[in-house]
Design a protein around this motif. Structure first.
Motif, mmCIF file in Angstrom:
data_model
loop_
_atom_site.group_PDB
_atom_site.id
_atom_site.type_symbol
_atom_site.label_atom_id
_atom_site.label_comp_id
_atom_site.label_asym_id
_atom_site.label_seq_id
_atom_site.Cartn_x
_atom_site.Cartn_y
_atom_site.Cartn_z
ATOM 1 N N LEU A 174 0.824 -1.206 0.000
ATOM 2 C CA LEU A 174 0.000 0.000 0.000
ATOM 3 C C LEU A 174 0.860 1.258 0.000
ATOM 4 O O LEU A 174 1.846 1.357 0.734
ATOM 5 N N SER A 175 0.446 2.233 -0.797
ATOM 6 C CA SER A 175 1.089 3.542 -0.788
ATOM 7 C C SER A 175 0.414 4.487 0.193
ATOM 8 O O SER A 175 1.031 5.443 0.666
ATOM 9 N N ASP A 176 -0.866 4.265 0.470
ATOM 10 C CA ASP A 176 -1.599 5.111 1.415
ATOM 11 C C ASP A 176 -2.803 4.339 1.945
ATOM 12 O O ASP A 176 -3.177 3.304 1.406
ATOM 13 N N TRP A 177 -3.366 4.868 3.034
ATOM 14 C CA TRP A 177 -4.576 4.275 3.615
ATOM 15 C C TRP A 177 -5.722 5.226 3.286
ATOM 16 O O TRP A 177 -5.920 6.246 3.952
ATOM 17 N N SER A 178 -6.436 4.915 2.246
ATOM 18 C CA SER A 178 -7.460 5.829 1.743
ATOM 19 C C SER A 178 -8.590 5.023 1.110
ATOM 20 O O SER A 178 -8.423 3.845 0.788
ATOM 21 N N ASP B 272 -2.995 -11.920 -2.519
ATOM 22 C CA ASP B 272 -2.900 -12.901 -1.433
ATOM 23 C C ASP B 272 -2.357 -12.261 -0.152
ATOM 24 O O ASP B 272 -2.661 -12.716 0.953
ATOM 25 N N TYR B 273 -1.549 -11.207 -0.309
ATOM 26 C CA TYR B 273 -0.947 -10.505 0.818
ATOM 27 C C TYR B 273 -1.065 -9.000 0.589
ATOM 28 O O TYR B 273 -1.022 -8.527 -0.552
ATOM 29 N N VAL B 274 -1.196 -8.258 1.692
ATOM 30 C CA VAL B 274 -1.158 -6.802 1.646
ATOM 31 C C VAL B 274 -0.088 -6.340 2.626
ATOM 32 O O VAL B 274 -0.152 -6.666 3.824
ATOM 33 N N PHE B 275 0.896 -5.595 2.123
ATOM 34 C CA PHE B 275 1.953 -5.036 2.963
ATOM 35 C C PHE B 275 1.650 -3.566 3.232
ATOM 36 O O PHE B 275 1.247 -2.825 2.332
ATOM 37 N N VAL B 276 1.857 -3.139 4.480
ATOM 38 C CA VAL B 276 1.582 -1.754 4.835
ATOM 39 C C VAL B 276 2.641 -1.253 5.816
ATOM 40 O O VAL B 276 3.043 -1.975 6.735
ATOM 41 N N ASP B 277 3.092 -0.027 5.598
ATOM 42 C CA ASP B 277 3.997 0.648 6.523
ATOM 43 C C ASP B 277 3.263 0.872 7.836
ATOM 44 O O ASP B 277 2.103 1.315 7.846
ATOM 45 N N ILE B 278 3.906 0.590 8.949
ATOM 46 C CA ILE B 278 3.252 0.750 10.248
ATOM 47 C C ILE B 278 2.768 2.180 10.454
ATOM 48 O O ILE B 278 1.757 2.423 11.128
ATOM 49 N N ASP B 279 3.466 3.152 9.848
ATOM 50 C CA ASP B 279 3.065 4.546 10.013
ATOM 51 C C ASP B 279 1.798 4.894 9.234
ATOM 52 O O ASP B 279 1.210 5.962 9.448
ATOM 53 N N LEU B 280 1.378 4.023 8.321
ATOM 54 C CA LEU B 280 0.153 4.254 7.556
ATOM 55 C C LEU B 280 -1.078 3.641 8.207
ATOM 56 O O LEU B 280 -2.210 3.970 7.826
ATOM 57 N N LEU B 281 -0.874 2.764 9.173
ATOM 58 C CA LEU B 281 -2.014 2.093 9.796
ATOM 59 C C LEU B 281 -2.911 3.096 10.517
ATOM 60 O O LEU B 281 -2.423 4.045 11.141
ATOM 61 N N ASP C 10 0.698 -6.520 19.773
ATOM 62 C CA ASP C 10 -0.462 -5.639 19.599
ATOM 63 C C ASP C 10 -0.990 -5.717 18.165
ATOM 64 O O ASP C 10 -2.208 -5.743 17.932
ATOM 65 N N LEU C 11 -0.087 -5.752 17.210
ATOM 66 C CA LEU C 11 -0.489 -5.830 15.808
ATOM 67 C C LEU C 11 -1.167 -7.164 15.498
ATOM 68 O O LEU C 11 -2.139 -7.217 14.743
ATOM 69 N N ALA C 12 -0.653 -8.235 16.105
ATOM 70 C CA ALA C 12 -1.273 -9.548 15.905
ATOM 71 C C ALA C 12 -2.699 -9.557 16.424
ATOM 72 O O ALA C 12 -3.599 -10.137 15.811
ATOM 73 N N GLU C 13 -2.918 -8.895 17.552
ATOM 74 C CA GLU C 13 -4.266 -8.833 18.118
ATOM 75 C C GLU C 13 -5.218 -8.043 17.225
ATOM 76 O O GLU C 13 -6.428 -8.260 17.249
ATOM 77 N N ARG C 14 -4.656 -7.165 16.398
ATOM 78 C CA ARG C 14 -5.491 -6.395 15.456
ATOM 79 C C ARG C 14 -5.769 -7.157 14.162
ATOM 80 O O ARG C 14 -6.515 -6.684 13.314
ATOM 81 N N GLY C 15 -5.128 -8.326 14.005
ATOM 82 C CA GLY C 15 -5.363 -9.127 12.821
ATOM 83 C C GLY C 15 -4.278 -9.075 11.786
ATOM 84 O O GLY C 15 -4.455 -9.589 10.676
ATOM 85 N N LEU C 16 -3.142 -8.479 12.143
ATOM 86 C CA LEU C 16 -2.006 -8.441 11.223
ATOM 87 C C LEU C 16 -1.147 -9.673 11.465
ATOM 88 O O LEU C 16 -0.516 -9.816 12.516
ATOM 89 N N GLY C 17 -1.127 -10.573 10.492
ATOM 90 C CA GLY C 17 -0.519 -11.876 10.706
ATOM 91 C C GLY C 17 0.974 -11.935 10.479
ATOM 92 O O GLY C 17 1.634 -12.860 10.939
#
Length: 230
Positions: free
Chosen positions: A153-157, A170-179, A206-213
């Motif tokens: 992802l380039s942005d969260w929009s 199959d996978y989505v990668f995101v910068d932690i600062d964009l979450l 904490d991220l795992a609890e949010r659903g980030l595997g």
């Protein structure tokens, strides 16, 4: 140093579930394992990858002098073919995320470049996952049907969400600062979430609890120890 055979093997030895490497293209279109379009940060020398041949790159050392000084002086810049050859007999459970970078990839050359990367990754079988910021690269890879794919992802929009639902990677990668803030639901779909760069075990929990595997990290040993302890 990043994107070197030394680093990839160290991550495997430390117990990583997957490794991620970056692919740029030099003058003749050969895929090389390198993050930046320029050489300066990783080699300490000036140069543009797109202006250099594979033979030219043999003159440079990928030792990340700003991080390590001369400790890894002489570490070669590897082609994708060389890295795949080194990894082909590695642990079958370790995935290999291959990120096709877009800085050295002309848009008209995307189909040929994706095809070449897929052919080179064939010895890795289902372990290879092609990922990219460039949605055209993801689409091209998916159309060939030979690999799982991931979109970075380039942005969260809303536009990003719409595009994600169209791509169906199959996978989505995101910068932690964009979450978005904790408590905000992640976009739902058939994909697995991966977040970078996370180097603290509590943050990973904490991220795992949010659903980030998945997390992408430099602190592989610390993360493995945290998981084992916990």
């Amino acid at each position: 140093p990043e994107n070197t055979l030394l680093a990839l093997q160290a991550a495997i030895d430390a117990g990583a579930d997957a490794i991620e490497l970056d692919v740029q293209f030099c003058q003749d279109g050969t895929p090389v394992v390198f993050h930046d379009p320029t050489l300066e940060r990783v080699t300490g020398q000036p140069g543009q990858l797109r202006e250099l041949t594979v033979e030219d790159l043999q003159r440079f050392s990928a030792h990340e002098p700003a991080r390590f000084g001369d400790r890894f002086q002489g570490t070669p810049i590897s082609t994708l073919a060389e890295v795949v050859d080194a990894l082909r007999d590695g642990p079958p459970q370790v995935l290999v995320f291959v990120e096709i970078k877009r800085e050295t990839l002309p848009r008209h050359a995307i189909p040929q470049a994706v095809q070449r990367v897929l052919e080179l990754c064939r010895p890795l079988g289902e372990r290879a996952v092609i990922i990219s910021f460039d949605d055209t690269v993801v689409q091209q890879t998916r159309s060939l049907g030979k690999s799982e794919v991931g979109w970075v992802l380039s942005d969260w929009s809303p536009a990003g969400q719409d595009r994600l639902e169209t791509l169906q990677p199959d996978y989505v990668f995101v910068d932690i600062d964009l979450l978005p803030p904790p408590g905000t639901p992640l976009w739902r779909g058939p994909w697995q979430w991966a977040v970078y760069e996370v180097n603290d075990w509590r943050q990973a929990q904490d991220l795992a609890e949010r659903g980030l595997g998945w997390i992408e990290t430099r602190a592989v040993e610390a993360m493995v120890k945290g998981r084992q302890a916990g």
